[in-house]
Design a protein around this motif. Structure first.
Motif, PDB file in Angstrom:
ATOM      1  N   GLU A 131     -68.621  -1.287 -22.631  1.00  0.00           N
ATOM      2  CA  GLU A 131     -68.643  -1.926 -21.319  1.00  0.00           C
ATOM      3  C   GLU A 131     -69.973  -2.609 -21.027  1.00  0.00           C
ATOM      4  O   GLU A 131     -70.141  -3.206 -19.965  1.00  0.00           O
ATOM      5  N   TYR A 132     -70.906  -2.538 -21.976  1.00  0.00           N
ATOM      6  CA  TYR A 132     -72.229  -3.128 -21.778  1.00  0.00           C
ATOM      7  C   TYR A 132     -72.224  -4.603 -22.177  1.00  0.00           C
ATOM      8  O   TYR A 132     -71.543  -5.012 -23.120  1.00  0.00           O
ATOM      9  N   SER A 133     -73.037  -5.391 -21.476  1.00  0.00           N
ATOM     10  CA  SER A 133     -73.289  -6.772 -21.893  1.00  0.00           C
ATOM     11  C   SER A 133     -74.254  -6.778 -23.069  1.00  0.00           C
ATOM     12  O   SER A 133     -74.871  -5.760 -23.408  1.00  0.00           O
ATOM     13  N   GLY A 134     -74.409  -7.963 -23.688  1.00  0.00           N
ATOM     14  CA  GLY A 134     -75.358  -8.073 -24.790  1.00  0.00           C
ATOM     15  C   GLY A 134     -76.776  -7.755 -24.363  1.00  0.00           C
ATOM     16  O   GLY A 134     -77.527  -7.095 -25.094  1.00  0.00           O
ATOM     17  N   GLY A 135     -77.161  -8.208 -23.172  1.00  0.00           N
ATOM     18  CA  GLY A 135     -78.505  -7.931 -22.683  1.00  0.00           C
ATOM     19  C   GLY A 135     -78.736  -6.453 -22.431  1.00  0.00           C
ATOM     20  O   GLY A 135     -79.831  -5.934 -22.695  1.00  0.00           O
ATOM     21  N   MET A 136     -77.727  -5.756 -21.937  1.00  0.00           N
ATOM     22  CA  MET A 136     -77.861  -4.314 -21.706  1.00  0.00           C
ATOM     23  C   MET A 136     -78.027  -3.570 -23.024  1.00  0.00           C
ATOM     24  O   MET A 136     -78.831  -2.636 -23.134  1.00  0.00           O
ATOM     25  N   LYS A 137     -77.287  -3.993 -24.049  1.00  0.00           N
ATOM     26  CA  LYS A 137     -77.432  -3.352 -25.360  1.00  0.00           C
ATOM     27  C   LYS A 137     -78.819  -3.603 -25.936  1.00  0.00           C
ATOM     28  O   LYS A 137     -79.399  -2.730 -26.590  1.00  0.00           O
ATOM     29  N   ARG A 138     -79.361  -4.810 -25.716  1.00  0.00           N
ATOM     30  CA  ARG A 138     -80.711  -5.106 -26.192  1.00  0.00           C
ATOM     31  C   ARG A 138     -81.731  -4.206 -25.509  1.00  0.00           C
ATOM     32  O   ARG A 138     -82.686  -3.725 -26.136  1.00  0.00           O
TER      33      ARG A 138
END
Length: 308
Positions: A131-138
């Motif tokens: 459910e995370y965006s790419g920026g959140m995963k980064r």
């Protein structure tokens, strides 16, 4: 905190890193730049002890990385590829990596909470990563690299492919680590990031270091000169004569209402230039100083061809 001396790494007949030496101190951000295939990731692999050097020495915190686990204990790594587990939540990922570095019990729980708050994921700590965006995963990827409070942090293109808001947050986090005393080694293809972040820079190409120093030192090494544009009122002949008396100043353009000069270290010569023009009867109403950017220096040193 990081000492690299005459590092060489060979893969058969391929020399990926060739006689590379540099050092980075605590509380500093050292930028390691270069085109694709320049040897940056191989250098980071040797510093992190994932790759054994063919020759040379690498020390982290005074410990030889090839001599045992002492160097790795104080080392944090944020790789370009995401090193998080999709089936775990952010809290579970951080707890896993914290335990890998020896954190346990209440100290582990407190540190996980601190880092989640720091990277702006506290309110999503228990959500699945799908459910995370790419920026959140980064940001979580970054958090996993600092959960154990490393003294040395290796960052391999930590902002690649993120949205502008996450990029700004990540850059603030990098500055915060250095401000807290961590030695940061930073690689990126974004020259504006390196120019704004790094205290010192090294540029690699074809496995070798071709330049290193502060941005000002790199400008001097590459012979890049500043452009100084002055708007006002000038008599062509007297202004030209006055400027010709100043060592290192090249007149690029001269008109009645403005002139353009090329010179090195313009900020320190500005008062001399203005004084000479005033003595020659000129009137300066506006000054514009343009300095060579890191991107300009990088292209000059490494060339314009694309690297795959």
């Amino acid at each position: 905190m990081i000492e690299v001396e005459n590092l060489r790494k060979e893969y058969g007949s391929l020399v990926a890193v060739d006689d590379v030496s540099f050092a980075a101190g605590d509380g500093s951000i050292f930028g390691l730049l270069g085109p694709n295939g320049a040897g940056k990731s191989t250098t980071i692999g040797c510093i992190s002890s994932l790759l054994p050097p063919t020759s040379g020495a690498v020390r982290v915190g005074g410990h030889d990385v090839s001599a045992g686990p002492a160097a790795r204990a104080g080392l944090g790594v944020v790789p370009q590829e995401l090193a998080v587990y999709e089936e775990l939540s952010a809290r579970e990922n951080l707890a896993f990596w914290g335990r890998c570095y020896g954190l346990t019990g209440p100290d582990l729980g407190r540190r996980v909470d601190e880092v989640l708050e720091l990277v702006g994921l506290a309110d999503r700590a228990s959500d699945p990563l799908k459910e995370y965006s790419g920026g959140m995963k980064r940001r979580l990827n970054f958090a996993c690299g600092i959960v154990h409070r490393p003294a040395v942090l290796l960052l391999d293109e930590p902002t690649v492919g993120v949205d502008p808001q996450s990029r700004v947050r990540l850059l603030d986090l990098v500055r915060g680590q250095a401000d807290a005393g961590t030695c940061v080694l930073y690689t990126t293809h974004y020259m504006d990031e390196a120019e704004g972040l790094c205290d010192r820079l090294a540029i690699m190409d074809h496995g070798r270091l071709i330049a290193q120093g502060t941005l000002e030192e790199l400008r001097a090494q590459t012979g890049q000169r500043d452009l100084l544009r002055l708007a006002g009122s000038f008599d062509a002949s007297t202004a030209r004569g006055a400027l010709e008396q100043i060592d290192g100043v090249e007149l690029m353009q001269l008109e009645a209402d403005g002139l353009t000069l090329s010179l090195g270290d313009a900020s320190h010569k500005l008062s001399v230039v203005l004084g000479a023009l005033a003595a020659a009867g000129g009137e300066v109403r506006e000054t514009t100083l343009t300095r060579p950017s890191l991107e300009t220096l990088f292209i000059k040193l490494t060339g314009r061809e694309l690297r795959e």
